[in-house]
Write a protein that holds these residues in place. Structure first.
Motif, mmCIF file in Angstrom:
data_model
loop_
_atom_site.group_PDB
_atom_site.id
_atom_site.type_symbol
_atom_site.label_atom_id
_atom_site.label_comp_id
_atom_site.label_asym_id
_atom_site.label_seq_id
_atom_site.Cartn_x
_atom_site.Cartn_y
_atom_site.Cartn_z
ATOM 1 N N PRO B 8 0.842 -1.194 0.000
ATOM 2 C CA PRO B 8 0.000 0.000 0.000
ATOM 3 C C PRO B 8 0.882 1.251 0.000
ATOM 4 C CG PRO B 8 0.132 -0.925 2.207
ATOM 5 C CD PRO B 8 0.927 -1.837 1.315
ATOM 6 N N ARG B 9 0.306 2.371 -0.389
ATOM 7 C CA ARG B 9 1.015 3.644 -0.269
ATOM 8 C C ARG B 9 0.981 4.065 1.185
ATOM 9 N NH1 ARG B 9 1.948 6.472 -5.044
ATOM 10 N NH2 ARG B 9 0.863 5.357 -6.715
ATOM 11 N N LEU B 10 2.122 4.341 1.758
ATOM 12 C CA LEU B 10 2.147 4.724 3.168
ATOM 13 C C LEU B 10 1.937 6.228 3.319
ATOM 14 C CD1 LEU B 10 5.197 2.646 4.478
ATOM 15 C CD2 LEU B 10 2.774 2.086 4.654
ATOM 16 N N PRO B 11 1.148 6.628 4.321
ATOM 17 C CA PRO B 11 0.991 8.064 4.569
ATOM 18 C C PRO B 11 2.317 8.680 5.032
ATOM 19 C CG PRO B 11 -0.126 6.768 6.268
ATOM 20 C CD PRO B 11 0.366 5.802 5.231
ATOM 21 N N PRO B 12 2.511 9.994 4.798
ATOM 22 C CA PRO B 12 3.798 10.633 5.089
ATOM 23 C C PRO B 12 4.279 10.426 6.526
ATOM 24 C CG PRO B 12 2.288 12.183 4.051
ATOM 25 C CD PRO B 12 1.527 10.924 4.255
ATOM 26 N N GLU B 13 3.367 10.385 7.498
ATOM 27 C CA GLU B 13 3.840 10.265 8.889
ATOM 28 C C GLU B 13 4.478 8.890 9.143
ATOM 29 O OE1 GLU B 13 0.743 10.982 7.967
ATOM 30 O OE2 GLU B 13 -0.727 9.742 9.023
ATOM 31 N N ILE B 14 3.971 7.863 8.448
ATOM 32 C CA ILE B 14 4.596 6.539 8.618
ATOM 33 C C ILE B 14 5.947 6.508 7.919
ATOM 34 C CG2 ILE B 14 4.365 4.051 8.202
ATOM 35 C CD1 ILE B 14 1.422 4.251 8.566
ATOM 36 N N VAL B 15 6.016 7.141 6.724
ATOM 37 C CA VAL B 15 7.298 7.202 6.012
ATOM 38 C C VAL B 15 8.344 7.881 6.907
ATOM 39 C CG1 VAL B 15 8.504 8.176 4.023
ATOM 40 C CG2 VAL B 15 6.234 7.171 3.725
ATOM 41 N N THR B 16 7.934 8.980 7.558
ATOM 42 C CA THR B 16 8.848 9.691 8.459
ATOM 43 C C THR B 16 9.307 8.788 9.601
ATOM 44 O OG1 THR B 16 7.735 11.757 7.957
ATOM 45 C CG2 THR B 16 9.070 11.732 9.951
ATOM 46 N N ASP B 17 8.364 8.031 10.165
ATOM 47 C CA ASP B 17 8.725 7.147 11.283
ATOM 48 C C ASP B 17 9.701 6.052 10.863
ATOM 49 O OD1 ASP B 17 7.397 8.431 13.291
ATOM 50 O OD2 ASP B 17 5.535 7.315 13.034
ATOM 51 N N ILE B 18 9.648 5.648 9.598
ATOM 52 C CA ILE B 18 10.620 4.658 9.124
ATOM 53 C C ILE B 18 11.965 5.338 8.881
ATOM 54 C CG2 ILE B 18 11.218 3.028 7.276
ATOM 55 C CD1 ILE B 18 8.215 2.688 6.755
ATOM 56 N N LEU B 19 11.932 6.473 8.176
ATOM 57 C CA LEU B 19 13.184 7.127 7.791
ATOM 58 C C LEU B 19 14.004 7.590 8.991
ATOM 59 C CD1 LEU B 19 12.075 9.196 4.655
ATOM 60 C CD2 LEU B 19 13.392 7.075 4.698
ATOM 61 N N LYS B 20 13.312 7.973 10.067
ATOM 62 C CA LYS B 20 14.081 8.482 11.208
ATOM 63 C C LYS B 20 14.894 7.370 11.877
ATOM 64 C CE LYS B 20 10.662 8.151 14.905
ATOM 65 N NZ LYS B 20 9.542 8.851 15.542
ATOM 66 N N ARG B 21 14.625 6.132 11.514
ATOM 67 C CA ARG B 21 15.392 5.010 12.066
ATOM 68 C C ARG B 21 16.624 4.671 11.238
ATOM 69 N NH1 ARG B 21 10.304 4.373 14.079
ATOM 70 N NH2 ARG B 21 10.141 3.170 16.000
ATOM 71 N N LEU B 22 16.812 5.390 10.132
ATOM 72 C CA LEU B 22 17.946 5.071 9.264
ATOM 73 C C LEU B 22 19.173 5.900 9.618
ATOM 74 C CD1 LEU B 22 16.035 4.768 5.908
ATOM 75 C CD2 LEU B 22 17.494 2.999 6.873
ATOM 76 N N ARG B 23 20.333 5.356 9.289
ATOM 77 C CA ARG B 23 21.564 6.090 9.555
ATOM 78 C C ARG B 23 21.748 7.194 8.524
ATOM 79 N NH1 ARG B 23 26.738 2.792 11.159
ATOM 80 N NH2 ARG B 23 27.325 4.934 11.552
ATOM 81 N N VAL B 24 22.524 8.201 8.893
ATOM 82 C CA VAL B 24 22.711 9.389 8.050
ATOM 83 C C VAL B 24 23.217 9.021 6.649
ATOM 84 C CG1 VAL B 24 24.080 11.500 7.806
ATOM 85 C CG2 VAL B 24 23.001 10.948 9.992
#
Lengths: 162, 370
Positions: B8-24
Motif C-alpha cells: 500500500p502507499r504509506l501516509p507521510p507520517e509513517i514514512v517519516t517514522d521509518i526514515l528516522k530510524r535510518l543512519r545518516v
C-alpha cells in the motif's frame, strides 16, 4: 452479555471472521473499545469490522496473542529476551509483501509495539536497497531532472546515489 | 486500498517514522529518491526527529585512542552493543591532518583541534559533522599569536541562546619554555557570530585544570585543583551567562575519575583499597534564590580493582576504562551497583578524550534548536 467473555469475533475488511481473545485485544485501544461495546451493549449480534485485510489481520492477531501475557502481567527478563527472538522470527515471514500492510494496521489499531517493530524492520530492509528499489516499493516516481541529480551529487561528494 | 499482496502507499507520517530510524549515510543517499523526500530529509523538523530518535537508540562514544603500537588513531566511534564494543572509523577524520585533541561533541557536531602545542604554531579548531562530512574551519582568535597556549577547552550547544560555543582557557607562555601556572585568558567562540570574544575569568585564575570538560544542562564543568594545595574543585561555566563558578568538593580527591552519570556531574573515588564510590553533583536551591550544589553518594562498589587507574565515567550506566594499557574493558553499572564486564576490541590502547556522540543531519549553516 457479561464481562466474562474470553474471546470476541471480528470481521476483516475482506469479510472473514476472526476470533481474538480479550487479553490480546487489550493491546490495541480501538480493539479494546470494540470489545467493551460488544461486552456491554444489548445488541450482541453485531460483529465489528476491522479495516484490515484478512492476511494482515491473521498476523496482527498472532502478534497480539503472543504479546498479551507479558503486556497484561509483566514478565521476567528471560521472557522479554524470548519475546524479542520471537519478534525477529515473526518479522521474517512474508515481509516484502505484507510489511507495509502491518505498518498501516498497527498505526490504525494504535499498537505501539508492533508499529515500532515494523518501522524498524522496514528501515533495516531499506539499508540494503538501491534508490530505484526504494522508489518501487514506495510507489514513487523520480521527479528530478538530470541537472538536479547532478547538483545533489556535487553537494555530497563521495556519496553514492544509486 | 490496493488488493492482495501489493504494497500500500504509506501516509507521510509513517514514512517519516521509518526514515528516522535510518543512519545518516542512507538518508543522504535517499535524498535522490524524489523531491518530497529531499525536502523532508532537509527539513528542520525531520532533522530534529531523527536526532531525538538517535539519542535514545544509537548513542555512541567518540573518542581519541592511543594505541601502544600504532600511536594515536584519528578520533573514532565506539559502538556499545549488548556485550561487545565495536570500534568504527570515521572516514572524514582519517582524511584530516593530525587531530590532536577532541574538544567536544554536541548534536552530532564535533569540535577538534589540529596541530601541536609545542610547534609554536597556533593550533586551529575545526567543526565538523562526521556523518554528513560537513567541515568548517573556525577562524583564529586575534589573541592567537603564540603568546598563549590553551590548557583546556570545551564545545557545546546552548539551548537558551541557540548557539554552539567553544570555550578555551589559556595560559601565557613562559619564554623559558615552561608554562606559567595561572590562567591568563579565556575566550568563547560563538558559531552564530562566527567570532571569538574574551570573558571574565578572575575566579579561575589560580586553578590548575585536571580534566576534560563535561557538559550537563547548559553548563560546562571541569575538575581542577587550587594552586599550592591539593584541594579539588569543580569549575563550572554557564554557557548562557558566560560566568564561571567554583563548586567545592567535600571529600579527598587524590585519586579520582570525573564524568557524567545520569545526566549529572559525577566523580568516582576509591573508598579504600577495594571499594570505589560514585558521587554525583546535584543542583539545589538556596534561601537567597541562587543556586546551591549538593553532593550525593550514589553507590559503592567492590568490583573495580584499584589496579585499574583510568576510569572515565560515560553514559548513564556505562563506565569505561582501560586497565594499565593492557586491555580495554567496558563496564555497565546497573542500579544494583554490580558491574557487568564487556568484551572489547580495544586492547593495548588508552582512551584519552571521549564524548557522547549521536549521528545527526544537523548542519552548521542553520543553528539547530534541540
Amino acid at each position: 452479555m457479561s464481562s466474562s467473555v474470553e474471546a470476541i469475533t471480528v470481521l476483516s475488511s475482506d469479510g472473514d471472521e476472526f476470533k481474538i481473545t480479550v487479553s490480546a485485544a487489550k493491546l490495541s485501544k480501538p480493539l479494546n473499545w470494540m470489545l467493551e461495546d460488544v461486552c456491554f451493549s444489548d445488541d450482541c449480534d453485531e460483529v465489528p469490522t476491522i479495516e484490515v485485510n484478512s492476511k494482515t489481520l491473521v498476523k496482527v492477531i498472532e502478534y497480539c496473542e503472543k504479546h498479551a501475557p507479558r503486556a497484561n502481567s509483566g514478565a521476567s527478563d528471560s521472557d522479554a529476551e524470548e519475546l524479542k527472538k520471537w519478534d525477529i522470527e515473526f518479522m521474517k515471514m512474508d515481509v516484502k509483501d505484507i510489511l507495509f500492510h502491518i505498518l498501516m494496521a498497527a498505526n490504525y489499531l494504535h499498537m505501539e509495539g508492533l508499529y515500532d517493530l515494523a518501522c524498524q524492520t522496514a528501515a533495516d530492509l531499506m539499508k540494503g536497497m538501491t534508490v530505484s528499489q526504494i522508489r518501487k516499493i514506495f510507489h514513487i516516481k523520480n521527479d528530478f531532472s538530470s541537472e538536479e541529480q547532478e547538483q545533489l551529487r556535487r553537494q555530497h561528494p563521495g556519496c553514492s546515489f544509486d | 486500498m490496493a488488493t492482495g499482496c501489493e504494497n500500500p502507499r504509506l501516509p507521510p507520517e509513517i514514512v517519516t517514522d521509518i526514515l528516522k530510524r535510518l543512519r545518516v549515510k542512507c538518508l543522504i543517499r535517499f535524498q535522490s529518491v524524489c523531491k518530497d523526500w529531499r525536502n523532508l530529509l532537509n527539513s528542520p523538523s525531520f532533522i530534529k526527529e531523527h536526532h531525538h530518535h538517535s539519542i535514545h537508540n544509537n548513542c555512541l562514544l567518540i573518542c581519541h585512542i592511543f594505541h601502544r603500537t600504532d600511536g594515536f588513531w584519528p578520533p573514532c566511534l565506539l559502538r556499545c552493543e549488548k556485550e561487545t564494543v565495536e570500534v568504527e572509523r570515521l572516514p572524514v577524520m582519517d582524511s584530516l591532518r593530525p587531530v590532536t585533541e577532541l574538544v567536544g561533541s554536541s548534536n552530532g557536531l564535533v569540535c577538534v583541534k589540529l596541530g601541536y602545542e609545542f610547534d609554536y604554531h597556533p593550533r586551529s579548531h575545526l567543526l565538523l559533522n562526521p556523518a554528513t562530512r560537513e567541515v568548517r574551519q573556525v577562524p583564529k582568535s586575534t589573541n592567537d599569536h603564540g603568546i598563549f597556549c590553551a590548557v583546556d577547552s570545551g564545545f557545546w550547544y546552548s539551548h537558551v541562546v541557540r548557539d554552539y560555543k567553544i570555550v578555551t582557557i589559556h595560559r601565557a607562555r613562559n619564554p623559558n619554555g615552561d608554562d606559567l601556572p595561572c590562567v591568563d585568558l579565556v575566550e568563547v567562540f560563538s558559531l552564530r557570530t562566527g567570532s571569538w570574544k574574551e570573558v571574565e575569568f578572575g575566579i579561575i585564575r589560580f586553578i590548575d585544570f585536571n580534566s576534560e570538560s563535561v557538559t550537563v544542562n547548559g553548563a560546562m564543568f571541569w575538575f581542577g585543583r587550587h594552586f599550592g594545595d591539593l584541594r579539588g574543585v569543580i569549575v563550572s561555566f554557564d554557557l548562557t551567562t558566560e560566568v564561571f563558578t567554583l563548586i567545592s568538593i567535600p571529600f579527598s580527591t587524590s585519586i579520582y575519575e570525573f564524568g557524567v552519570y545520569e545526566n549529572k556531574v559525577a566523580m568516582c573515588l576509591p573508598y579504600n583499597l577495594h571499594e570505589y564510590e560514585l558521587w554525583v553533583l546535584e543542583e539545589g536551591s538556596c534561601a537567597s534564590g541562587g543556586k546551591s550544589w549538593v553532593w550525593t553518594q550514589k553507590y559503592r562498589t567492590t568490583e573495580i580493582s584499584p589496579l585499574f587507574l583510568q576510569l572515565p565515567l560515560l553514559r548513564n550506566e556505562l563506565v569505561c576504562y582501560s586497565a594499565m594499557g593492557d586491555s580495554g574493558f567496558l563496564f555497565n553499572t546497573t542500579a544494583t551497583s554490580t558491574l557487568k564486564k564487556f568484551a572489547s576490541s580495544l586492547s593495548d590502547s588508552y582512551i584519552l578524550g571521549n564524548f557522547f556522540y549521536v549521528e545527526s543531519l544537523v548542519s552548521m549553516c542553520d543553528t539547530y534548536i534541540e
